[in-house]
Every structure is written in structure tokens, then in C-alpha cells.
Write an enzyme that holds these catalytic residues in place. Structure first.
Site, PDB file in Angstrom:
ATOM      1  N   HIS A   1       0.629   1.343  -7.553  1.00 43.20           N
ATOM      2  CA  HIS A   1       1.792   2.070  -8.079  1.00 43.20           C
ATOM      3  C   HIS A   1       2.562   1.208  -9.064  1.00 43.20           C
ATOM      4  CE1 HIS A   1       1.019   3.807  -4.047  1.00 43.20           C
ATOM      5  NE2 HIS A   1       1.379   4.947  -4.577  1.00 43.20           N
TER       6      HIS A   1
ATOM      7  N   GLU B   1      -6.977  14.552 -11.287  1.00 44.52           N
ATOM      8  CA  GLU B   1      -6.482  14.090 -12.575  1.00 44.52           C
ATOM      9  C   GLU B   1      -7.490  14.389 -13.682  1.00 44.52           C
ATOM     10  OE1 GLU B   1      -6.539  12.309  -9.786  1.00 44.52           O
ATOM     11  OE2 GLU B   1      -4.411  12.218  -9.295  1.00 44.52           O
TER      12      GLU B   1
HETATM   13  C1  LIG Z   1      -5.900   9.512  -7.458  1.00 44.36           C
HETATM   14  C2  LIG Z   1      -4.565   9.736  -6.866  1.00 44.36           C
HETATM   15  N1  LIG Z   1      -3.794  10.753  -7.322  1.00 44.36           N
HETATM   16  C3  LIG Z   1      -2.562  10.952  -6.820  1.00 44.36           C
HETATM   17  C4  LIG Z   1      -2.066  10.160  -5.837  1.00 44.36           C
HETATM   18  C5  LIG Z   1      -0.652  10.374  -5.296  1.00 44.36           C
HETATM   19  N2  LIG Z   1      -0.685  10.922  -3.938  1.00 44.36           N
HETATM   20  C6  LIG Z   1      -0.653  10.120  -2.852  1.00 44.36           C
HETATM   21  S1  LIG Z   1      -0.800  10.965  -1.437  1.00 44.36           S
HETATM   22  C7  LIG Z   1      -0.892  12.445  -2.245  1.00 44.36           C
HETATM   23  C8  LIG Z   1      -1.065  13.705  -1.455  1.00 44.36           C
HETATM   24  C9  LIG Z   1      -2.337  13.731  -0.674  1.00 44.36           C
HETATM   25  O1  LIG Z   1      -2.392  14.851   0.146  1.00 44.36           O
HETATM   26  P1  LIG Z   1      -3.579  15.087   1.161  1.00 44.36           P
HETATM   27  O2  LIG Z   1      -4.865  14.724   0.552  1.00 44.36           O
HETATM   28  O3  LIG Z   1      -3.445  16.463   1.683  1.00 44.36           O
HETATM   29  O4  LIG Z   1      -3.328  14.023   2.320  1.00 44.36           O
HETATM   30  P2  LIG Z   1      -2.071  13.916   3.302  1.00 44.36           P
HETATM   31  O5  LIG Z   1      -1.038  13.088   2.618  1.00 44.36           O
HETATM   32  O6  LIG Z   1      -1.605  15.282   3.606  1.00 44.36           O
HETATM   33  O7  LIG Z   1      -2.583  13.221   4.510  1.00 44.36           O
HETATM   34  C10 LIG Z   1      -0.786  12.249  -3.621  1.00 44.36           C
HETATM   35  C11 LIG Z   1      -0.801  13.328  -4.617  1.00 44.36           C
HETATM   36  C12 LIG Z   1      -2.904   9.114  -5.383  1.00 44.36           C
HETATM   37  N3  LIG Z   1      -2.512   8.276  -4.414  1.00 44.36           N
HETATM   38  N4  LIG Z   1      -4.133   8.934  -5.907  1.00 44.36           N
END
Ligand SMILES: Cc1ncc(C[n+]2csc(CCOP(=O)(O)OP(=O)(O)O)c2C)c(N)n1
Ligand SMILES: [Mg+2]
Lengths: 337, 421
Positions: free
Chosen positions: A129, A60
Site C-alpha cells: 500500500h 483491475e
Molecule cells: C489486487 C488487489 N486489488 C484490490 C485490493 C484491495 N482490497 C483489499 S481486500 C478487498 C476486498 C476483498 O474482498 P473479498 O475477496 O470478498 O474478501 P473478504 O475481505 O471479504 O474476506 C480489496 C478490494 C487488493 N488488496 N489487491
């Protein structure tokens, strides 16, 4: 006129501006191919190409920083932060950079950009959220903060935000994406389609920033609110039968101080409503302003209805949420009923 | 290159319009999956340096893929560390338990009994093998997809379910969304919803342990997508500077919601290679190979315990299911991609290995599966008797005003009274 829910109206605002101005670009996490986790950017990549709408890494701070750089170049980036709760990694870029570029360069550089982000509770999102961080931004000079409450306003205000030459934080009440919400958790979702504010022109129009809307004229008390709380306040007014004047701020900065002052001088009473936590919330600023401008017209203390001073608890969403019952109690206290 | 000198070169360069690269995944819905860019090594092929090897002298490991089991389940190569059979059986059991638990909780969400759930299907080896390779009191800072840690460290199943249902059994008093457990007794940190924030905190914990002359190390996990956050770099910097006793795991399951790993930079270099720039040793490991994950974790733990500092481990795997109950992966990726994942399924592979060794049988496995399904189902019944979300069977709502501070101040006290609790 086409009927749109709030997500569609926001999508239409971006599409309209991307059509109109080749400098408008859209990016953020999952916004490209997928069209955003709330579908706000659906079809934009297919329609305008990957150079105008693309997926960003989960950074972000990086997204906002890149938007500043693009804005300084002369583009008009509209970035999405997936939830307002995830805007904090970008705080330094917003507070120290976006907000002050113009001032510190004496107007040489500035960053027209919009940070769109869903905010607020009502979806069992728990503490990460559900937050309403608007007062963190209204406190920062140099940032504008806009919050719509209907599809029609969302499109017009977003277009005005994109056209604005200063950075705008555009907070979208996610609980209102698919329909208005009275705050009664047991009521099913009513789709926007049955409400006049879902009639949204296909093409270009804008609603100037800094103009509040009087959504219900009245004589007995002024209710100041924005976002989800506009609908909750309206429900409370209806349920109490109190002849309240309900003002939807639409834009917190710039603030339509004239509409507020005129209304409170007329009614002599005021209830300020927001979902955000109470202490140092935007309601504190509003109360202070009303006190400064309307002290001799006030017939009762200004009431504040807000989220409690705790994080947003998952299981106690509806005990936490400042629903119509709490607004109604404040209305009764304000009018001495 | 033209010979006409630098000036003309510059002019020529300026005349061509600049453009960006926008990474896109090898296969979208309906397309054939393409695994040609996976950068695999053969099982047993990758060397296993001594733990005190200088990080500079093992950079190659970030670009290889440590695998132990071959296609027949036979362990090969230097990373085959002769893990005791009892540990492998424990691993198998906990992986199956994790999968069964995920399955039941996912269904509970679909039945409206809770708001949200996240499965770790296909990634079970990553948390279960780590939990077994670490000491039980080594401190874990997981992301939300390491439920195998809790189960392997025997955090009570009933308590976990209580958290999922936010009911009277939930030790977190209904405050957190499902899956955001906190298990201090099991040395597992409370989960934040904000990605990567806990990665540098794990480094801080590890620094504190070393500053205090303690013997416990820390381990932490982030997803491939989450490596893009600034916090990831804070963690690597601090860990490298102070030789913090911490294991920095990157779970590369190829996807971050709808964004493939390339959106986080995974096409330019393997995630493990990010360690190199900081002078940290970095292993790239087949995350679906229980033996490889165990051996790599053990190696990194030994380094940390010997005061040689932190290790970055990329665990290469595949997110076999949707991101969460809010996701529909068929909208953005090929459904075939996971089914044909060249590195298989972690449970199937360990099962094959144990059967091959003659220490486990299909029959025993089926019996164990049934036992675990019954265990989970039985516990679920008990958990649901203590309430599902929305039934009002929760901790007292007045508890929502507690723990903001150690002692509530006048605001929480007054607001609690106003709320009538
Ligand atoms: C700071 C922040 N930005 C965005 C999100 C929204 N979000 C939750 S999970 C996710 C994807 C994460 O992907 P990854 O790190 O590859 O982990 P995975 O879900 O594949 O285990 C996002 C964008 C969040 N929780 N926190
Ligand atoms: Mg991932």
C-alpha cells in the site's frame, strides 16, 4: 473561493467534468455507493446516477480493459485503481493495449481514459500500500503520467487529463490527501485549509499537462521533484537555508524539459528527488536528460534522493522514506557546503 | 414475438435503447435485510456422491447448500461423517481462541499499538475445520482472513502477536503489515497483500507435489470479491487440466469491502458454479456449520489424494464485522443483516451440537472461554513487552536491506551504509 483538501479537489474535478460532458463516466472498486475507500468519488453516484458512476468487480485488468473499450466507443472513462500497488494486474492492458491503440491503428482508434490511483508511502501501508510505480508507466511510450502535489493542481490537472485524448495515469500522493507533509513523521497532520493551494474554484478550470511549476525560485541549486516530495523538498530547503529553485514537475510525461533546462543552466547544480526506488527510477531519466542538455553548465554532479532499492518495509517506514534530512544532505553536497 | 419475420424483429430490437444491469444489494443502511435470494437447502438434504463420481454427474452440488446440523444442533444427512468428539472439541476451542485473539488484536489497533487489523468474526469454522480436516503438512495458501489456520496448527500465539506489533518477536522483521503472516513450519505460505495472486500458486505447489511423487496436497482460499481477478481463472484452468491435488476454497462472506457479492457476479450464479465450466467438481457449503466444512474438506482431500484432481468449495458465510480497522460497514450495509444471518454463528452452533450430544456443557464452555481469554491476555502482555508499533522496539533497521536477493548486491550494501545502519 471554497477550501478543499486534495480528495475533495479530485472529487470536484470529476463532478465538474461529469456535469460538463455526459461522456465522462467513473467506475472502480468501491467507488459507487460507498464513494471510494478514500472518499474520492463520494456523492458522484447519487448525483449522476449509477450509469455514470458504478462499482466494479475486483479485476483491475478487467477495469482497465473495459475502460479501453469504452474509450474506443467514445466515452471518457475515469477509473480508480484502489492502490497503485494493485495496478499490476492491468499492466498488459495498459502497456500493450491502451498505450498502442492509436499507433497500431494509425489513429483510427484511440482510448481517452484516466486511471486514477493513490500512490506513495507515509501511512504504514507496508509493501502493498506504499509503492510509487510511476517509472513503470513513464517507460511506456503512449502513456501520460501525471502527479499533483496540491488540491488546486490536482483538480486542474485531473480535468486536463480527462479532456486529453490519450490514456493518462493519474497518481495521487495519498499522504497528501488531507494535508501537506514535510516528511517529519513526528509532526502532526496540518490540514490543507491553512494553505493557499487549498483554495480551489468550484467550477471548471484546467492546468495543461507538460507544464511544470516553479514552487520556489532560487539561484543556488535546482531541485526537481513531484508529488509528496515537493513538500519534503521545500522543508529541506527551508531548513538548510539554501537558495534553491524548486520545480514541481506535475506531469512526468509529457515533461516540461524547457523549464528544467533553463533552471539548471542558471543554477549549474541539481538535486532530483523521488520516493520510488532508485534503480531505473524517473530520476535516472531526469539525470540523463540534464546531462544531455546542461553538461557544460553543471558545476557539480547531479544528486539523486530516492527510496532505497528494497520493498517498502512496514515498521521501518521512516528509515526508508527519503525525508528532509536526506534531501538536505544532498542539497549541501550539491552546493559544496 | 411478432410473426412478421426476422427483419422486423431486428428493427424492433434496434429501436429499444440498450441498458446495463447494475447489481445492488438487498439492503442498504436502515433497510430491512432480505434473505430471500440465499438459495438454501435443508440440513441433510444434499447428497454425498462417491469421490470418483464424474464432475459432470454432480453439477447439482454447486447449486445446493451442504448443511449437516439442523436448527437444534443435531447432525443429519449423508454429510454427517461422525467426526470424533475430540476433533470437534478441538475445533470449538480453536474457534473460540481465534475470536478472542481477534478481539484483543483489534482493540490493540484501536489503542494505537499497531497500524491495522482484520478480524474473521463469523468465519472461524472455515479455517479451523479445514485445518483439522487436512493433514498438518498439507500446504495452505490462505488469504488474510484465515487466522484460524495458524492457531489450529499451533503457530505460537506470541509470534503471531509479534507480527501484529512489528516488534522484536516478529519473525518477518517488521516488513509486513499486520496479519500478513508467514509460517513455513506450519506449512502455511507467506501472505501477499495483492488479492488472488496466491490462488494459482497453490495449484503450482500441488502440481509440484504430484510431479515429485509426494503425498501432500495443497489448499487455498480467496474471498467472493477476489474471484473476479484473472488469477482465479488461471488457477481453475491449471487445476482442471492437470488434475492438480488442490482444494480451491471460495469464502463467500457476502461482502468485499463495500461491494456485495453481486458485484463479483454472485447474483447470476453461485460462486461454486464457476468450477463447472472447467469440469471441476464444486461444492457449496454452509461455512458456519463446522461439521459441513469439515466433511466437505475431507471429501475434497480424499479426491485429491486419490489423484482425482481438484475440487472447488464455496463456503457460504457472513462477514460479521467491518472489512478491517480502516472500514465502517454502517455506511454501506444494514446493521441488521449480520445479526439476523439465517445460518447463525459457527461457534454457537458447534457449542449447541456438543451440548446436545452431552459431551460438553455451558459450564465447561464458560471455563474454557475464560482460560483462553487469560491465555491471550497474558501472551499479549508478554508480546507488548517486546514492543508495539512506533516504539522503536524492532529488528535492527539494517535488516530492511536483507532478503531483497539471497545476497545483497552493491546497491543494498551501499544504501545501508548511507542510511547509517
Ligand atoms: C489486487 C488487489 N486489488 C484490490 C485490493 C484491495 N482490497 C483489499 S481486500 C478487498 C476486498 C476483498 O474482498 P473479498 O475477496 O470478498 O474478501 P473478504 O475481505 O471479504 O474476506 C480489496 C478490494 C487488493 N488488496 N489487491
Ligand atoms: Mg468477501
Amino acid at each position: 473561493m471554497p477550501k478543499m483538501n486534495m480528495v475533495q479537489a479530485i472529487n470536484s474535478a470529476m463532478a465538474t467534468m461529469m456535469e460538463k460532458d455526459p461522456k465522462v463516466v467513473v467506475f472502480g472498486e468501491d467507488v459507487g455507493y460507498f464513494g471510494g475507500v478514500f472518499r474520492a468519488t463520494e456523492h458522484l453516484q447519487a448525483k449522476f446516477g449509477v450509469n455514470r458512476c458504478f462499482d466494479a468487480p475486483i479485476t483491475e485488468g478487467g477495469i482497465v480493459a473495459a475502460a479501453i473499450g469504452m474509450g474506443a466507443y467514445g466515452l471518457r472513462p475515469v477509473v480508480e485503481v484502489q492502490f497503485a500497488d494493485y495496478i499490476y494486474p492491468a499492466m498488459d492492458q495498459l502497456v500493450s493495449e491502451a498505450a498502442r491503440l492509436r499507433y497500431r491503428s494509425a489513429g483510427e482508434y484511440y482510448a481517452p481514459m484516466v486511471v486514477r490511483s493513490p500512490y506513495g508511502g507515509g501511512i504504514y501501508g507496508g509493501q502493498t500500500h506504499s509503492q510509487s510505480p510511476e517509472s513503470l508507466f513513464t517507460h511506456v511510450v503512449g502513456l501520460k503520467t501525471v502527479i499533483p502535489s496540491t488540491p488546486y493542481d490536482a483538480k486542474g490537472l485531473l480535468i486536463a487529463s480527462i479532456e486529453d485524448d490519450d490514456p493518462v495515469i493519474f497518481l495521487e500522493p495519498k499522504r497528501l490527501y488531507t494535508g501537506p507533509f514535510s516528511g517529519h513523521s513526528d509532526e502532526g497532520v496540518k490540514a490543507w485549509a491553512s494553505f493557499p493551494a487549498s483554495e480551489v474554484p468550484e467550477g471548471y478550470y484546467s492546468i495543461p499537462l507538460g507544464k511544470a511549476a516553479i514552487v520556489r525560485p532560487g539561484q543556488a541549486v535546482t531541485v526537481i521533484c513531484y508529488g509528496t516530495m515537493v513538500h519534503v523538498s521545500m522543508a529541506a530547503v527551508q531548513e538548510t537555508g539554501i537558495d534553491a529553485e524548486v520545480i514541481d514537475l506535475r506531469s512526468l510525461v509529457p515533461l516540461d524539459i524547457d523549464t528544467i533546462v533553463e533552471s539548471v543552466r542558471k543554477t549549474g547544480r541539481c538535486v532530483v528527488v523521488h520516493e520510488a526506488t532508485r534503480t531505473s527510477g524517473y530520476g535516472a531519466e531526469l539525470s540523463a536528460l540534464i546531462q544531455e542538455h546542461c553538461f557544460y553548465h553543471l558545476e557539480a554532479p547531479i544528486e539523486r534522493v530516492t527510496g532505497y532499492d528494497t520493498p517498502y518495509p512496514h515498521a521501518f517506514e521512516w528509515q526508508y522514506f527519503p525525508g528532509p534530512k536526506r534531501v538536505a544532505e544532498a542539497l549541501r553536497r550539491a552546493v559544496g557546503a | 414475438m411478432p410473426k412478421s419475420g426476422a427483419k422486423t424483429d431486428t428493427a424492433a430490437r434496434r429501436n429499444s435503447a440498450l441498458q446495463l444491469k447494475f447489481p445492488s444489494p438487498p439492503a442498504r443502511p436502515g433497510e430491512e435485510p432480505d434473505y430471500s435470494k440465499l438459495m438454501m437447502s435443508a440440513p441433510g438434504e444434499v447428497r454425498r456422491p462417491a469421490i470418483d463420481t464424474k464432475p459432470d454427474d454432480m453439477r447439482d452440488l454447486a447449486y445446493a447448500l451442504i448443511r449437516v446440523m439442523d436448527d437444534d444442533g443435531k447432525p443429519v444427512g449423508p454429510w454427517n461423517t461422525d467426526i470424533p468428539v475430540e476433533i470437534l472439541k478441538k475445533g470449538l476451542r480453536n474457534m473460540v481462541l481465534t475470536r478472542v485473539y481477534d478481539d484483543r488484536m483489534y482493540r490493540a489497533q484501536r489503542q494505537g499499538k499497531t497500524s491495522f487489523y482484520i478480524k474473521c468474526t463469523g468465519e472461524e469454522a472455515i479455517s479451523v475445520a479445514a485445518a483439522l480436516a487436512l493433514e498438518p503438512d498439507d500446504m495452505c495458501f490462505p488469504a488474510y482472513r484465515q487466522q484460524g489456520l495458524y492457531l489450529t496448527r499451533e503457530y505460537p500465539l506470541l509470534t503471531m502477536m509479534g507480527q501484529i506489533y512489528s516488534n522484536t518477536l516478529d519473525p518477518l522483521k517488521g516488513r509486513q503489515m499486520p496479519i500478513m503472516y508467514s509460517a513455513r513450519e506450519q506449512s502455511i505460505f507467506t501472505i501477499s497483500g495483492n488479492l488472488t495472486t496466491q490462488y494459482p500458486q497453490a495449484v503450482g505447489w500441488a502440481m509440484a507435489s504430484a510431479m515429485s511423487g509426494d503425498t501432500r496436497i495443497a489448499a487455498t482460499w480467496v474471498g467472493d470479491g477476489s474471484t473476479a481477478e484473472g488469477d482465479f481463472h488461471y488457477a481453475l484452468t491449471l487445476a482442471a487440466v492437470y488434475h492438480a491435488p488442490v482444494i480451491l476454497n471460495i469464502v463467500n462472506n457476502q461482502w468485499a469491502i463495500s461491494s456485495f457479492h453481486g458485484i463479483a457476479g454472485g447474483e447470476e450464479a453461485p460462486f461454486a458454479a464457476r468450477g463447472i465450466g472447467y469440469g471441476l467438481p464444486a461444492l457449496r457449503v454452509d461455512g458456519n456449520d463446522f461439521l459441513a466444512v469439515y466433511a466437505a474438506t475431507q471429501w475434497a482431500a480424499e479426491r485429491a489424494r486419490a489423484n482425482l484432481g481438484a475440487t472447488v468449495i464455496e463456503l457460504f458465510t457472513y462477514r460479521a464485522e467491518g472489512h478491517s480497522t480502516s472500514d465502517d460497514p454502517s455506511r454501506y450495509r444494514s446493521t441488521e443483516e449480520g445479526k439476523k444471518w439465517p445460518l447463525g454463528d459457527p461457534i454457537d452452533r458447534l457449542l449447541k451440537h456438543l451440548i446436545k450430544r452431552g459431551v460438553w456443557s455451558e459450564k465447561e464452555h464458560a471455563a474454557m472461554e475464560e482460560e483462553l481469554i487469560n491465555l491471550v491476555k497474558g501472551t499479549q502482555k508478554e508480546a507488548e513487552a517486546a514492543g508495539t508499533l512506533g516504539q522503536g522496539k524492532t529488528a535492527s533497521p539494517k535488516t530492511m536491506f536483507e532478503d531483497v536477493f539471497k545476497e545483497p548486491d552493491w546497491r543494498q550494501r551501499r544504501q545501508r551504509q548511507e542510511a547509517g545502519f
